[in-house]
Write a protein that holds these residues in place. Structure first.
Motif, PDB file in Angstrom:
ATOM      1  N   ILE A  18     -34.956  63.313-114.162  1.00 37.48           N
ATOM      2  CA  ILE A  18     -35.568  62.065-114.601  1.00 37.48           C
ATOM      3  C   ILE A  18     -36.975  62.035-114.043  1.00 37.48           C
ATOM      4  CG2 ILE A  18     -35.451  59.559-114.454  1.00 37.48           C
ATOM      5  CD1 ILE A  18     -32.449  59.827-114.192  1.00 37.48           C
ATOM      6  N   THR A  19     -37.916  61.847-114.919  1.00 36.97           N
ATOM      7  CA  THR A  19     -39.312  61.813-114.481  1.00 36.97           C
ATOM      8  C   THR A  19     -39.613  60.492-113.815  1.00 36.97           C
ATOM      9  OG1 THR A  19     -40.081  60.889-116.562  1.00 36.97           O
ATOM     10  CG2 THR A  19     -39.965  63.296-116.422  1.00 36.97           C
ATOM     11  N   PRO A  20     -40.632  60.448-112.963  1.00 38.54           N
ATOM     12  CA  PRO A  20     -40.994  59.172-112.324  1.00 38.54           C
ATOM     13  C   PRO A  20     -41.329  58.090-113.330  1.00 38.54           C
ATOM     14  CG  PRO A  20     -42.072  61.005-111.211  1.00 38.54           C
ATOM     15  CD  PRO A  20     -41.401  61.559-112.434  1.00 38.54           C
ATOM     16  N   ALA A  21     -41.906  58.469-114.474  1.00 38.82           N
ATOM     17  CA  ALA A  21     -42.245  57.471-115.484  1.00 38.82           C
ATOM     18  C   ALA A  21     -40.987  56.836-116.056  1.00 38.82           C
ATOM     19  CB  ALA A  21     -43.069  58.105-116.600  1.00 38.82           C
ATOM     20  N   THR A  22     -39.952  57.675-116.292  1.00 38.47           N
ATOM     21  CA  THR A  22     -38.693  57.156-116.821  1.00 38.47           C
ATOM     22  C   THR A  22     -38.035  56.224-115.810  1.00 38.47           C
ATOM     23  OG1 THR A  22     -38.403  59.252-117.962  1.00 38.47           O
ATOM     24  CG2 THR A  22     -36.492  57.814-117.842  1.00 38.47           C
ATOM     25  N   GLU A  23     -38.022  56.615-114.534  1.00 40.41           N
ATOM     26  CA  GLU A  23     -37.443  55.758-113.489  1.00 40.41           C
ATOM     27  C   GLU A  23     -38.184  54.443-113.393  1.00 40.41           C
ATOM     28  OE1 GLU A  23     -36.961  57.365-109.611  1.00 40.41           O
ATOM     29  OE2 GLU A  23     -35.747  59.035-110.319  1.00 40.41           O
ATOM     30  N   LYS A  24     -39.511  54.499-113.466  1.00 38.86           N
ATOM     31  CA  LYS A  24     -40.322  53.285-113.343  1.00 38.86           C
ATOM     32  C   LYS A  24     -40.048  52.337-114.505  1.00 38.86           C
ATOM     33  CE  LYS A  24     -44.987  51.980-112.120  1.00 38.86           C
ATOM     34  NZ  LYS A  24     -46.349  52.430-111.914  1.00 38.86           N
ATOM     35  N   THR A  25     -39.911  52.891-115.729  1.00 39.83           N
ATOM     36  CA  THR A  25     -39.628  52.061-116.895  1.00 39.83           C
ATOM     37  C   THR A  25     -38.264  51.403-116.752  1.00 39.83           C
ATOM     38  OG1 THR A  25     -40.912  53.571-118.247  1.00 39.83           O
ATOM     39  CG2 THR A  25     -39.469  52.058-119.410  1.00 39.83           C
ATOM     40  N   ARG A  26     -37.247  52.187-116.347  1.00 39.10           N
ATOM     41  CA  ARG A  26     -35.906  51.614-116.148  1.00 39.10           C
ATOM     42  C   ARG A  26     -35.923  50.538-115.076  1.00 39.10           C
ATOM     43  NH1 ARG A  26     -31.694  56.616-115.781  1.00 39.10           N
ATOM     44  NH2 ARG A  26     -32.054  57.455-117.846  1.00 39.10           N
ATOM     45  N   ALA A  27     -36.558  50.815-113.940  1.00 39.32           N
ATOM     46  CA  ALA A  27     -36.594  49.847-112.841  1.00 39.32           C
ATOM     47  C   ALA A  27     -37.371  48.607-113.241  1.00 39.32           C
ATOM     48  CB  ALA A  27     -37.219  50.484-111.599  1.00 39.32           C
ATOM     49  N   GLY A  28     -38.467  48.787-113.974  1.00 36.91           N
ATOM     50  CA  GLY A  28     -39.279  47.647-114.403  1.00 36.91           C
ATOM     51  C   GLY A  28     -38.514  46.717-115.316  1.00 36.91           C
ATOM     52  N   ARG A  29     -37.810  47.305-116.264  1.00 34.50           N
ATOM     53  CA  ARG A  29     -37.005  46.473-117.168  1.00 34.50           C
ATOM     54  C   ARG A  29     -35.890  45.787-116.404  1.00 34.50           C
ATOM     55  NH1 ARG A  29     -36.393  50.785-121.980  1.00 34.50           N
ATOM     56  NH2 ARG A  29     -38.530  50.718-122.702  1.00 34.50           N
ATOM     57  N   GLY A  30     -35.251  46.505-115.495  1.00 37.53           N
ATOM     58  CA  GLY A  30     -34.165  45.925-114.718  1.00 37.53           C
ATOM     59  C   GLY A  30     -34.637  44.798-113.826  1.00 37.53           C
ATOM     60  N   VAL A  31     -35.763  44.994-113.167  1.00 38.16           N
ATOM     61  CA  VAL A  31     -36.292  43.971-112.264  1.00 38.16           C
ATOM     62  C   VAL A  31     -36.714  42.740-113.048  1.00 38.16           C
ATOM     63  CG1 VAL A  31     -38.194  43.426-110.701  1.00 38.16           C
ATOM     64  CG2 VAL A  31     -36.963  45.576-110.451  1.00 38.16           C
ATOM     65  N   LEU A  32     -37.371  42.943-114.190  1.00 35.75           N
ATOM     66  CA  LEU A  32     -37.818  41.809-114.996  1.00 35.75           C
ATOM     67  C   LEU A  32     -36.626  40.992-115.483  1.00 35.75           C
ATOM     68  CD1 LEU A  32     -40.093  40.256-116.309  1.00 35.75           C
ATOM     69  CD2 LEU A  32     -39.923  41.804-118.271  1.00 35.75           C
ATOM     70  N   SER A  33     -35.599  41.664-115.983  1.00 36.31           N
ATOM     71  CA  SER A  33     -34.431  40.921-116.457  1.00 36.31           C
ATOM     72  C   SER A  33     -33.707  40.229-115.304  1.00 36.31           C
ATOM     73  CB  SER A  33     -33.476  41.838-117.224  1.00 36.31           C
ATOM     74  OG  SER A  33     -32.940  42.817-116.369  1.00 36.31           O
ATOM     75  N   LEU A  34     -33.680  40.867-114.124  1.00 32.47           N
ATOM     76  CA  LEU A  34     -33.058  40.235-112.963  1.00 32.47           C
ATOM     77  C   LEU A  34     -33.834  38.998-112.518  1.00 32.47           C
ATOM     78  CD1 LEU A  34     -31.986  43.333-110.845  1.00 32.47           C
ATOM     79  CD2 LEU A  34     -30.524  41.784-112.137  1.00 32.47           C
ATOM     80  N   VAL A  36     -35.686  37.080-114.483  1.00 35.54           N
ATOM     81  CA  VAL A  36     -35.428  36.049-115.493  1.00 35.54           C
ATOM     82  C   VAL A  36     -34.064  35.416-115.263  1.00 35.54           C
ATOM     83  CG1 VAL A  36     -34.997  35.674-117.963  1.00 35.54           C
ATOM     84  CG2 VAL A  36     -36.984  37.003-117.231  1.00 35.54           C
ATOM     85  N   LEU A  37     -33.043  36.240-115.014  1.00 40.31           N
ATOM     86  CA  LEU A  37     -31.705  35.708-114.762  1.00 40.31           C
ATOM     87  C   LEU A  37     -31.657  34.874-113.487  1.00 40.31           C
ATOM     88  CD1 LEU A  37     -29.468  38.753-115.754  1.00 40.31           C
ATOM     89  CD2 LEU A  37     -29.719  36.586-116.978  1.00 40.31           C
ATOM     90  N   MET A  38     -32.386  35.298-112.456  1.00 38.87           N
ATOM     91  CA  MET A  38     -32.415  34.546-111.206  1.00 38.87           C
ATOM     92  C   MET A  38     -33.072  33.173-111.412  1.00 38.87           C
ATOM     93  SD  MET A  38     -33.818  35.789-107.489  1.00 38.87           S
ATOM     94  CE  MET A  38     -35.543  35.615-107.871  1.00 38.87           C
TER      95      MET A  38
END
Length: 191
Positions: A18-34, A36-38
């Motif tokens: 997994i490239t750093p760009a892919t990890e960053k995109t996954r983490a960014g989407r996860g953090v943003l949705s978290l 919003v949910l919080m």
């Protein structure tokens, strides 16, 4: 047959770096949705607490039960239901340590942070100063002794569980019985 061993698509995907760009995109989407949910959850808690407090005050006045009794039963149950749901889900997913940590952490947070922050904002009377109050000293005569008994009993259960590595099923019976007795006793004393 001298080639590479056969790999399923899932095995290939598991070994693909997994490239750093892919990890960053996954983490960014996860953090943003978290986030919003919080924010959504916090908004629901604030609105629900306003409705709950208003309803409890009216209910206590109509039934003739002191607000402290309603608060220590109905409000306490309502605010603890999310912990119960988290606990059941943790046990179902085979992570009982999350249940114990959540309960102990929530109790410490309530006793130290919530009461501490509230008292820092405004003095908190523990005894109803109104001489006409139905039970002006219920905190000293019932709530405090019940809390101390529960703390001693829970400490004994924790020491016992630390030797075995788990709480025994029978440990739940006295805790549930004490809670039922506490709730019944509150209503009997206030009548």
């Amino acid at each position: 047959p001298h080639g590479e061993p056969f790999q399923t698509p899932n095995e290939v995907a598991d070994t693909t770096p997994i490239t750093p760009a892919t990890e960053k995109t996954r983490a960014g989407r996860g953090v943003l949705s978290l986030i919003v949910l919080m924010v959504l959850g916090l908004t629901i808690v604030i609105v629900a607490s306003r409705v709950l407090i208003g309803s409890v005050v009216v209910l206590a006045d109509q039934v003739g039960v002191p607000k402290v009794v309603i608060a220590s039963t109905l409000i306490a149950l309502g605010t603890s239901l999310p912990e119960l749901v988290v606990g059941v889900m943790a046990i179902r997913r085979r992570h009982p340590e999350l249940l114990v940590g959540n309960v102990i952490g929530a109790d410490i947070l309530n006793v130290l942070f919530v009461i501490g922050a509230s008292a820092a904002a405004k003095p908190l009377p523990i005894i109803d100063p109104d001489p006409a109050a139905v039970v002006p000293r219920i905190f000293l005569y019932l709530h405090l002794p019940a809390m101390l008994v529960v703390l001693v009993l829970f400490r004994l259960f924790i020491f016992s569980a630390s030797r075995r590595g788990r709480f025994a099923r029978w440990n739940g019976i006295p805790l549930l019985a004490l809670y039922v007795a506490y709730v019944v006793l509150q209503y009997v004393v206030t009548r």
